[in-house]
Design an enzyme around this catalytic site. Structure first.
Site, short mmCIF file in Angstrom:
data_model
loop_
_atom_site.label_atom_id
_atom_site.label_comp_id
_atom_site.label_asym_id
_atom_site.label_seq_id
_atom_site.Cartn_x
_atom_site.Cartn_y
_atom_site.Cartn_z
N CYS A 1 0.78 -1.33 -0.01
CA CYS A 1 -0.09 0.04 0.03
C CYS A 1 1.00 1.15 0.06
O CYS A 1 0.91 1.94 0.90
CB CYS A 1 -0.91 0.08 0.95
SG CYS A 1 -2.31 1.35 0.99
N CYS B 1 -5.90 2.04 -5.15
CA CYS B 1 -5.61 2.83 -3.91
C CYS B 1 -6.58 3.85 -3.43
O CYS B 1 -6.70 4.79 -4.34
CB CYS B 1 -4.44 3.25 -4.02
SG CYS B 1 -3.74 4.52 -2.44
#
Lengths: 116, 444
Positions: free
Chosen positions: B207, B388
Site C-alpha cells: 500500500c 488505492c
C-alpha cells in the site's frame, strides 16, 4: 474491483449485511408470518397499506439522505461532485424502498380488513 | 367476498400474499448462492499446499476448495486472527476503532481445508515439500506461496516496532494497536504543533498510498483543529516522485503544494534517535538530520526469510536484492518451478502489494493452477491491477486504480480518479470491507 464480475455487487451487499443477517432473516420471517396472518384474515386493505408504506419509505429516505454522510464520518460539505449527490440520492432511495417493503406486512396487518 | 382465497376489487389475495412471502424469503436468503463463480469443476487427487493464511492464502483456499473436487488442500499459518489491513489508515486517522479490523481466521477458513497452525520454516521446491517451524514436513504436488512480507523496522538505525506511539513516532503498518498508537501520537502533534515528517523507503512496499494518506490526514486534522499554522509538514520521497504513477504523482504534488506540504526528494530515512527526536536521511548531498515532533515511519519491507533463503527467490534482476518470489508477472506461476504459484505481497513483480491486487490475482492464480493440474498451459493473466483509495481528508478520497504500465483503469467510469470526493470515501468506509470479505471467501 478491477474487471469485477457483473454479479460481484450481489456478494458485496451480502457481505455487508452478513453481520446482521440473523436479524434480517428474522425480519423477513416475521414479515412472511404477518403476510400470512393478513391473508388468512381475508380482505386486507392492500391499497391503504401500500400508501402508508410508501410514506414510511419516503420519510426513511429523507432521513437517510441527511444522515448517510455522517454515518460515514463525513459531512454534507464533503459532497462536492454531481456523483456524490446522485449516489447519496440512490442510497437514500434504496434504503427507503427496503424499509418500505419490510414495513408493508406490519402496516397491512395494522390496517385491518376491508369491510363489506 | 367469496371465501375462495381470492379477493375482488382493491384487496390482495391470500394466495398472492403467501407466494410473495415465499419468494421474498427465498430471495433474501439464497440469492447470492445461486451464482457461484467457482463451482467444483476438476476431479483430482492432487495435494495443494498454501503457505500463508493472509488475504491471498485465504482467497486461494476458498477458490480452490470449490474449483477442485477431491484435492487435498492444506493451508499453513500460525495466525489465529486476521487483520483487515486496508483499515489501518482509518484507525490511524481517528476514524475506526482497532477492533473493527480483526476477525478470527477461522471465520474465513473454508470447510474441508486442513489448517496446520504453524509457520513455514523452509521451502524445498526440489523435494516438493515444506517444513514448518514445529518440524513437520508437508509434501505437495502444487504449492501456492502467500506468506506476505516482513516489516523491517530494524533496518532503520535506532528504530524498532515497540517505539510506535512513543517519542512522537507513528507507523500505520505494524498492526491495529500500532495504528491506534499512531493516532494518539498524531493527536499529540496536532495539539503541540512543530515539524511532522512523513515519507517512504525505496523498494517494494505494501500500500504505497498509505504514507501519502497519513500525510494528508495529519494536514486535515491540523486544519480541523485550527492549528495548521503551528505545524510544518515534510514528505520525504525516496526518489524524484511522490507516487509511482505519473498522473497521480502530478495530482498529489499539486495537492501538497496547495496544502503547504513540502516534498523533499531523494530522502531515505536511515536513522532515528527517539530520545532526541531526530531523524537522519540519506540524501544525494549526504546525511541530513532533522528535529521532528511527529515522525511517521514506513519501514523497509522484504519477503520472509524462508522465501529469501530458498530456491524460490529471484536469483538475479531487480527483485533479487531482497529475494522476492520469482513468479511470472502475468500468470503468477513460478518461472522455474512450474508447480509453484505466488499471490500477494511476496511476489517479485513490478506492482501489486495491496488487497485490491489480491482480488485481481486470486482468479488468475486459481484459474492457472487448475489448468496446470489439468496438464494445460496457464492462460489467465494479471495486468498489474492495483487500487488505492487515496484518502485526502476524513470524508473525501480519490479512487485510484492502475495497471503495470501506470495506466489509470477506473472500475467506475463515472468517478474521476483524480478528484477527491465523497463517493470513494463512502466506498472506503462502507463497501471495501465487505468486498474484501467476499474476496477472502472466493466469491469475487
Amino acid at each position: 474491483m478491477g474487471n469485477m464480475p457483473i454479479y460481484a455487487p450481489l456478494f458485496v451487499i451480502f457481505e455487508m449485511f452478513r453481520p446482521v443477517l440473523p436479524w434480517l432473516v428474522a425480519v423477513v420471517v416475521i414479515d412472511a408470518l404477518l403476510l400470512a396472518v393478513a391473508a388468512l384474515r381475508g380482505a386486507p386493505r392492500g391499497r391503504r397499506a401500500t400508501g402508508v408504506s410508501i410514506v414510511i419509505g419516503i420519510v426513511v429516505a429523507v432521513i437517510a439522505a441527511l444522515r448517510l454522510p455522517a454515518f460515514t464520518h463525513a459531512g454534507l460539505g464533503d459532497l462536492v461532485t454531481v456523483m456524490d449527490f446522485v449516489m447519496l440520492a440512490l442510497a437514500a432511495l434504496g434504503t427507503g424502498v427496503a424499509v418500505g417493503i419490510l414495513a408493508f406486512p406490519l402496516v397491512l396487518v395494522l390496517s385491518g380488513t376491508r369491510r363489506g | 367476498m367469496a371465501d375462495n382465497g381470492y379477493e375482488t376489487g382493491r384487496g390482495l389475495s391470500r394466495r398472492r400474499f403467501l407466494k410473495l412471502a415465499g419468494v421474498a424469503a427465498m430471495g433474501a436468503a439464497g440469492a447470492p448462492w445461486l451464482i457461484d463463480p467457482a463451482r467444483a469443476q476438476v476431479r483430482t487427487s492432487a495435494r495443494v499446499v498454501i503457505a500463508g493464511a493472509g488475504a491471498g492464502g485465504l482467497a486461494m483456499a476458498s477458490r480452490l476448495s470449490r474449483l477442485l473436487d477431491g484435492a487435498r488442500i492444506t493451508i499453513v499459518d500460525s495466525r489465529e486472527i486476521h487483520w483487515y489491513q486496508p483499515g489501518f489508515t482509518l484507525i490511524a486517522g481517528g476514524v475506526w476503532a482497532p477492533d473493527r479490523v480483526t476477525t478470527p481466521n477461522s471465520a474465513f477458513m473454508p470447510g474441508g481445508v486442513e489448517w496446520i497452525k504453524a509457520d513455514i520454516a523452509e521451502f524445498d521446491p526440489d523435494g516438493n515439500r515444506v517444513v514448518t517451524d514445529q518440524g513437520q514436513t508437508v509434501r505437495y504436488d502444487y504449492l501456492v506461496v502467500a506468506t506476505g512480507l516482513e516489516l523491517d523496522y530494524g533496518d532503520i538505525e535506532g528504530m524498532e516496532r515497540s517505539l510506535i506511539g512513543q517519542h512522537g513516532i507513528g507507523s500505520v503498518y505494524a498492526g491495529p494497536q500500532h495504528a491506534a498508537a499512531t493516532w494518539a501520537t498524531m493527536q499529540a502533534f496536532v495539539e503541540g504543533g512543530g515539524l511532522g515528517i512523513f515519507g517512504r523507503p525505496p523498494g517494494g512496499i505494501k500500500c504505497a498510498g498509505a504514507p501519502l494518506k497519513m500525510t494528508l490526514l495529519t494536514d486535515y486534522h491540523l486544519r480541523e483543529a485550527g492549528r495548521r499554522g503551528r505545524a510544518e509538514l515534510i514528505y520525504a520521497a525516496h526518489n524524484d516522485a511522490l507516487f509511482g504513477v505519473a498522473p497521480v504523482n502530478e495530482r498529489v504534488t499539486e495537492m501538497f503544494g496547495s496544502r503547504g506540504i513540502e516534498p523533499q526528494y531523494s530522502h531515505v530515512l536511515k536513522a532515528v534517535d527517539p530520545g532526541r527526536r531526530t531523524a537522519t536521511f540519506d540524501t544525494p548531498d549526504g546525511d541530513a538530520t532533522l528535529d521532528y515532533d511527529f515522525l511517521h515511519v514506513v519501514p523497509p519491507m522484504s519477503p520472509p526469510d524462508p522465501v529469501t533463503n530458498s530456491a524460490l527467490a529471484w536469483q538475479e534482476g531487480p527483485f533479487s536484492d531482497k529475494g522476492w518470489l520469482e513468479v511470472d508477472q502475468y500468470t503468477m506461476r513460478h518461472r522455474r518451478y512450474p508447480n509453484v504459484f505466488g499471490i500477494g505481497d511476496v511476489n517479485g513483480i513490478p506492482k501489486g502489494k495491496t488487497a485490491a491486487s489480491v482480488k485481481a490475482q486470486a482468479p488468475v492464480v486459481a484459474g492457472n493452477l487448475v489448468r496446470v493440474i489439468e496438464d494445460r498451459e496457464p492462460t489467465h493473466r494479471y495486468n498489474g491491477y492495483t487500487s488505492c483509495p487515496l484518502v485526502t481528508a476524513v470524508g473525501q478520497a480519490m479512487l485510484v486504480e492502475f495497471d503495470y504500465e501506470g495506466n489509470l483503469i477506473p472500475s467506475f467510469p463515472f468517478l474521476d480518479p483524480l478528484e477527491p470526493s465523497w463517493v470513494p470515501w463512502m466506498m472506503e468506509e462502507l463497501m471495501l470491507r465487505p468486498a474484501y470479505d467476499a474476496v477472502l471467501r472466493g466469491r469475487i
